[in-house]
Design a protein around this motif. Structure first.
Motif, PDB file in Angstrom:
ATOM      1  N   GLU A 199       0.854  -1.188   0.000  1.00  0.00           N
ATOM      2  CA  GLU A 199       0.000   0.000   0.000  1.00  0.00           C
ATOM      3  C   GLU A 199       0.886   1.232   0.000  1.00  0.00           C
ATOM      4  OE1 GLU A 199      -3.187   2.312   2.959  1.00  0.00           O
ATOM      5  OE2 GLU A 199      -2.720   0.200   3.289  1.00  0.00           O
ATOM      6  N   LEU A 200       0.526   2.213  -0.795  1.00  0.00           N
ATOM      7  CA  LEU A 200       1.255   3.478  -0.852  1.00  0.00           C
ATOM      8  C   LEU A 200       0.502   4.531  -0.058  1.00  0.00           C
ATOM      9  CD1 LEU A 200       3.553   5.236  -2.072  1.00  0.00           C
ATOM     10  CD2 LEU A 200       2.012   5.694  -3.992  1.00  0.00           C
ATOM     11  N   LEU A 201       1.184   5.195   0.851  1.00  0.00           N
ATOM     12  CA  LEU A 201       0.578   6.234   1.680  1.00  0.00           C
ATOM     13  C   LEU A 201       1.168   7.588   1.311  1.00  0.00           C
ATOM     14  CD1 LEU A 201      -1.207   7.072   4.119  1.00  0.00           C
ATOM     15  CD2 LEU A 201       0.793   6.702   5.555  1.00  0.00           C
ATOM     16  N   ILE A 202       0.290   8.541   1.005  1.00  0.00           N
ATOM     17  CA  ILE A 202       0.710   9.911   0.683  1.00  0.00           C
ATOM     18  C   ILE A 202       0.288  10.825   1.823  1.00  0.00           C
ATOM     19  CG2 ILE A 202       0.419  11.839  -0.908  1.00  0.00           C
ATOM     20  CD1 ILE A 202      -0.177   9.789  -3.100  1.00  0.00           C
ATOM     21  N   TYR A 203       1.238  11.604   2.314  1.00  0.00           N
ATOM     22  CA  TYR A 203       0.978  12.543   3.414  1.00  0.00           C
ATOM     23  C   TYR A 203       1.132  13.963   2.901  1.00  0.00           C
ATOM     24  CZ  TYR A 203       1.708  15.062   7.828  1.00  0.00           C
ATOM     25  OH  TYR A 203       1.631  15.955   8.869  1.00  0.00           O
ATOM     26  N   TRP A 204       0.177  14.820   3.246  1.00  0.00           N
ATOM     27  CA  TRP A 204       0.179  16.219   2.784  1.00  0.00           C
ATOM     28  C   TRP A 204       0.248  17.163   3.969  1.00  0.00           C
ATOM     29  CZ3 TRP A 204      -2.560  20.633   3.642  1.00  0.00           C
ATOM     30  CH2 TRP A 204      -2.490  21.659   2.694  1.00  0.00           C
ATOM     31  N   ASP A 205       1.037  18.222   3.806  1.00  0.00           N
ATOM     32  CA  ASP A 205       1.080  19.266   4.831  1.00  0.00           C
ATOM     33  C   ASP A 205       1.661  20.525   4.205  1.00  0.00           C
ATOM     34  OD1 ASP A 205       0.703  20.466   7.243  1.00  0.00           O
ATOM     35  OD2 ASP A 205       2.261  19.396   8.328  1.00  0.00           O
ATOM     36  N   GLU A 206       1.459  21.634   4.888  1.00  0.00           N
ATOM     37  CA  GLU A 206       2.056  22.891   4.454  1.00  0.00           C
ATOM     38  C   GLU A 206       3.086  23.338   5.481  1.00  0.00           C
ATOM     39  OE1 GLU A 206      -0.843  25.493   1.711  1.00  0.00           O
ATOM     40  OE2 GLU A 206      -1.583  25.260   3.754  1.00  0.00           O
ATOM     41  N   ALA A 207       4.096  24.062   5.022  1.00  0.00           N
ATOM     42  CA  ALA A 207       5.160  24.513   5.917  1.00  0.00           C
ATOM     43  C   ALA A 207       5.764  25.802   5.385  1.00  0.00           C
ATOM     44  CB  ALA A 207       6.236  23.436   6.057  1.00  0.00           C
ATOM     45  N   VAL A 208       6.365  26.537   6.301  1.00  0.00           N
ATOM     46  CA  VAL A 208       7.077  27.771   5.943  1.00  0.00           C
ATOM     47  C   VAL A 208       8.541  27.584   6.314  1.00  0.00           C
ATOM     48  CG1 VAL A 208       7.234  30.256   6.261  1.00  0.00           C
ATOM     49  CG2 VAL A 208       5.013  29.128   6.429  1.00  0.00           C
ATOM     50  N   PRO A 209       9.445  27.464   5.347  1.00  0.00           N
ATOM     51  CA  PRO A 209      10.866  27.292   5.667  1.00  0.00           C
ATOM     52  C   PRO A 209      11.481  28.581   6.193  1.00  0.00           C
ATOM     53  CG  PRO A 209      10.591  27.558   3.313  1.00  0.00           C
ATOM     54  CD  PRO A 209       9.200  27.520   3.902  1.00  0.00           C
ATOM     55  N   GLY A 210      12.606  28.434   6.870  1.00  0.00           N
ATOM     56  CA  GLY A 210      13.311  29.606   7.363  1.00  0.00           C
ATOM     57  C   GLY A 210      13.155  29.791   8.855  1.00  0.00           C
ATOM     58  N   ASN A 211      13.321  31.018   9.296  1.00  0.00           N
ATOM     59  CA  ASN A 211      13.284  31.359  10.718  1.00  0.00           C
ATOM     60  C   ASN A 211      11.849  31.271  11.249  1.00  0.00           C
ATOM     61  OD1 ASN A 211      13.540  32.412  13.272  1.00  0.00           O
ATOM     62  ND2 ASN A 211      14.369  34.395  12.636  1.00  0.00           N
ATOM     63  N   PRO A 212      11.571  30.361  12.188  1.00  0.00           N
ATOM     64  CA  PRO A 212      10.193  30.236  12.700  1.00  0.00           C
ATOM     65  C   PRO A 212       9.735  31.464  13.477  1.00  0.00           C
ATOM     66  CG  PRO A 212      11.707  28.881  13.990  1.00  0.00           C
ATOM     67  CD  PRO A 212      12.472  29.384  12.812  1.00  0.00           C
ATOM     68  N   LEU A 213      10.667  32.277  13.966  1.00  0.00           N
ATOM     69  CA  LEU A 213      10.313  33.480  14.711  1.00  0.00           C
ATOM     70  C   LEU A 213      10.000  34.650  13.788  1.00  0.00           C
ATOM     71  CD1 LEU A 213      12.952  33.303  17.592  1.00  0.00           C
ATOM     72  CD2 LEU A 213      10.582  32.485  17.585  1.00  0.00           C
ATOM     73  N   SER A 214      10.420  34.534  12.537  1.00  0.00           N
ATOM     74  CA  SER A 214      10.131  35.585  11.564  1.00  0.00           C
ATOM     75  C   SER A 214       9.811  34.933  10.223  1.00  0.00           C
ATOM     76  CB  SER A 214      11.340  36.529  11.434  1.00  0.00           C
ATOM     77  OG  SER A 214      11.070  37.568  10.513  1.00  0.00           O
ATOM     78  N   PRO A 215       8.663  34.273  10.139  1.00  0.00           N
ATOM     79  CA  PRO A 215       8.342  33.507   8.931  1.00  0.00           C
ATOM     80  C   PRO A 215       8.075  34.395   7.721  1.00  0.00           C
ATOM     81  CG  PRO A 215       6.450  33.568  10.410  1.00  0.00           C
ATOM     82  CD  PRO A 215       7.597  34.191  11.157  1.00  0.00           C
ATOM     83  N   ASP A 216       8.552  33.962   6.581  1.00  0.00           N
ATOM     84  CA  ASP A 216       8.290  34.637   5.314  1.00  0.00           C
ATOM     85  C   ASP A 216       7.190  33.851   4.611  1.00  0.00           C
ATOM     86  OD1 ASP A 216       8.227  35.850   2.884  1.00  0.00           O
ATOM     87  OD2 ASP A 216      10.304  35.402   2.318  1.00  0.00           O
ATOM     88  N   LEU A 217       5.944  34.314   4.732  1.00  0.00           N
ATOM     89  CA  LEU A 217       4.806  33.559   4.226  1.00  0.00           C
ATOM     90  C   LEU A 217       4.803  33.430   2.709  1.00  0.00           C
ATOM     91  CD1 LEU A 217       1.912  34.799   6.553  1.00  0.00           C
ATOM     92  CD2 LEU A 217       3.336  32.756   6.757  1.00  0.00           C
ATOM     93  N   SER A 218       5.591  34.245   2.024  1.00  0.00           N
ATOM     94  CA  SER A 218       5.672  34.100   0.568  1.00  0.00           C
ATOM     95  C   SER A 218       6.375  32.796   0.185  1.00  0.00           C
ATOM     96  CB  SER A 218       6.414  35.291  -0.052  1.00  0.00           C
ATOM     97  OG  SER A 218       7.777  35.308   0.361  1.00  0.00           O
ATOM     98  N   ARG A 219       7.077  32.201   1.146  1.00  0.00           N
ATOM     99  CA  ARG A 219       7.767  30.929   0.890  1.00  0.00           C
ATOM    100  C   ARG A 219       6.949  29.723   1.348  1.00  0.00           C
ATOM    101  NH1 ARG A 219      13.499  30.832   3.430  1.00  0.00           N
ATOM    102  NH2 ARG A 219      13.709  29.106   1.968  1.00  0.00           N
ATOM    103  N   LYS A 220       5.763  29.974   1.877  1.00  0.00           N
ATOM    104  CA  LYS A 220       4.919  28.873   2.333  1.00  0.00           C
ATOM    105  C   LYS A 220       4.654  27.905   1.189  1.00  0.00           C
ATOM    106  CE  LYS A 220       0.580  27.924   4.780  1.00  0.00           C
ATOM    107  NZ  LYS A 220      -0.647  28.528   5.370  1.00  0.00           N
ATOM    108  N   SER A 221       4.784  26.624   1.477  1.00  0.00           N
ATOM    109  CA  SER A 221       4.682  25.615   0.425  1.00  0.00           C
ATOM    110  C   SER A 221       3.846  24.429   0.885  1.00  0.00           C
ATOM    111  CB  SER A 221       6.080  25.121   0.019  1.00  0.00           C
ATOM    112  OG  SER A 221       6.890  26.185  -0.429  1.00  0.00           O
ATOM    113  N   ALA A 222       3.204  23.796  -0.072  1.00  0.00           N
ATOM    114  CA  ALA A 222       2.506  22.535   0.167  1.00  0.00           C
ATOM    115  C   ALA A 222       3.453  21.404  -0.201  1.00  0.00           C
ATOM    116  CB  ALA A 222       1.235  22.460  -0.662  1.00  0.00           C
ATOM    117  N   LEU A 223       3.517  20.394   0.661  1.00  0.00           N
ATOM    118  CA  LEU A 223       4.427  19.280   0.437  1.00  0.00           C
ATOM    119  C   LEU A 223       3.671  17.959   0.468  1.00  0.00           C
ATOM    120  CD1 LEU A 223       6.097  21.350   2.722  1.00  0.00           C
ATOM    121  CD2 LEU A 223       7.909  20.065   1.594  1.00  0.00           C
ATOM    122  N   TRP A 224       4.061  17.087  -0.422  1.00  0.00           N
ATOM    123  CA  TRP A 224       3.528  15.727  -0.440  1.00  0.00           C
ATOM    124  C   TRP A 224       4.664  14.761  -0.122  1.00  0.00           C
ATOM    125  CZ3 TRP A 224       1.855  19.544  -3.602  1.00  0.00           C
ATOM    126  CH2 TRP A 224       0.471  19.708  -3.793  1.00  0.00           C
TER     127      TRP A 224
END
Length: 388
Positions: free
Chosen positions: A21-46
């Motif tokens: 069985e193949l399991l696909i997991y989806w989530d969104e994340a913002v890379p970089g400094n968590p104390l000063s997130p750059d939301l323009s870099r927010k990405s969806a990941l599979w």
């Protein structure tokens, strides 16, 4: 190249006779400094993994399958649903006739028997077309569960009902019928009302993999799984129950937050990671009439402390708190069962928590379905690492 991944694959192939069985997991994340997130870099990941692996909670057992900037998905019409459907179509085209891998010195033909999709509530709504809590029929897995003030509707159950045995499961045929019905409504206002009533967004559902005939034999409603971390400890049920428990402790006893903090400092944390036991019980995180505001790790840590504090300090002195304490203890047993599923793969079925299901508050209908696939693994990784 990874010895652990190779050994997991070898054991899974041997156990399942090469049908995985193949399991696909989806989530969104913002890379970089968590104390000063750059939301323009927010990405969806599979991500992808195989539930038949003997280990699924390690980063090594998960591969990054795809990545897309959130702003790109939002600019495209129904971008989330389209991206999910296109990805699944591509996967099916690649694996429908099997694929070969080299395990050690032997070449194995791997056949994918089905695909599952794991995400939090927002991910499921975005990638399927479900309206979630904004729809009267708020559960994508149910056909007769209602939210809001619709409490006594014949033939239906309210989302707060403990009679989960009366929750009727929906089906792929029902979803396709809803999609056809919504597509035939030309008046925008009428269509919007129908979407709210039925719990599905018309335009998104037309692009959803749930109505794609070429994916019907690969993935269906029963293969959409809720991430238990978000259901329970990331602004989830445990956070709500801790907040309700603490609110009643302050109302029905003379215990204070200082008493709870003093009790917490009597305990020492097991394991290599350490943190301030007093901090997880601080007034910033634990307040009356509010959900517990800690992160997932803090929430997992405060729950057993709250249970122990209730049992050792409160229950005999303040019997009026017995119901709240019983509810908290039942929820704690469910969380222990989940963690056993997470770290002890052979116990990954959720049956061990079934006897406590009716004791816990059903704030989210989706949690009633966490144990519905009794013959399959339903609880997987809760803390997938974000990999770019």
């Amino acid at each position: 190249s990874c010895a652990l991944f190779q050994e997991c694959f070898r054991q899974a192939l041997q156990k399942k006779r090469n049908h995985l069985e193949l399991l696909i997991y989806w989530d969104e994340a913002v890379p970089g400094n968590p104390l000063s997130p750059d939301l323009s870099r927010k990405s969806a990941l599979w991500y992808m993994s195989f539930p038949d692996f003997p280990v699924t909670f390690l980063d090594t057992c998960w591969l990054t399958l795809a990545l897309c900037r959130t702003e790109d998905l939002q600019q495209a019409e129904e971008g989330y649903c389209k991206a999910m459907t296109i990805l699944l179509r591509r996967i099916v085209s690649e694996v429908k006739d099997g694929f070969t891998i080299t395990v050690g010195k032997s070449v194995e033909l791997v056949l994918i028997r089905k695909v599952s999709f794991l995400a939090d509530g927002d991910g499921i709504r975005a990638c399927t077309g479900s309206k979630g809590a904004s729809g009267k029929k708020c559960c994508f897995r149910c056909s007769n569960v209602l939210s809001g003030n619709h409490i006594a509707v014949p033939g239906h159950e309210h989302i707060s009902s403990h009679a989960v045995e009366r929750f009727e499961p929906s089906s792929s045929a029902t979803i396709c019928s809803i999609a056809t019905y919504l597509r035939g409504i030309n008046v925008a206002s009428t269509r919007a009302k129908a979407e709210t009533t039925l719990g599905w967004k018309a335009s998104a559902l037309q692009e959803s993999f749930l109505v794609d005939p070429n994916l019907k034999s690969w993935i269906g409603l029963s293969d959409i799984l809720c991430d238990p971390m978000h259901c329970y400890v990331s602004n989830g049920i445990v956070n709500q129950e801790i907040g309700l428990w603490w609110t009643n402790v302050l109302k029905k006893s003379t215990a204070s937050i200082q008493n709870f903090q003093q009790y917490a400092t009597c305990w020492s944390q097991c394991g290599p990671d350490t943190f301030d036991m007093k901090k997880i019980c601080s007034g910033k995180l634990l307040q009356s009439d509010r959900d517990y505001r800690g992160d997932a790790s803090q929430t997992l840590s405060i729950l057993p402390l709250a249970v122990a504090f209730s049992q050792e300090v409160l229950v005999e002195v303040y019997p009026d708190l017995s119901l709240e304490i019983q509810s908290l203890m039942a929820l704690h047993e469910v969380i222990l069962a989940w963690m056993a599923c997470k770290f002890h793969h052979g116990q990954r079925r959720f049956r061990c928590a079934g006897c406590h299901a009716e004791k816990t508050c059903k704030k989210f209908c989706r949690n009633a379905w966490l144990g519905s696939r009794s013959s399959q693994a339903t609880l997987f990784l809760a803390f997938t690492a974000t990999i770019f």
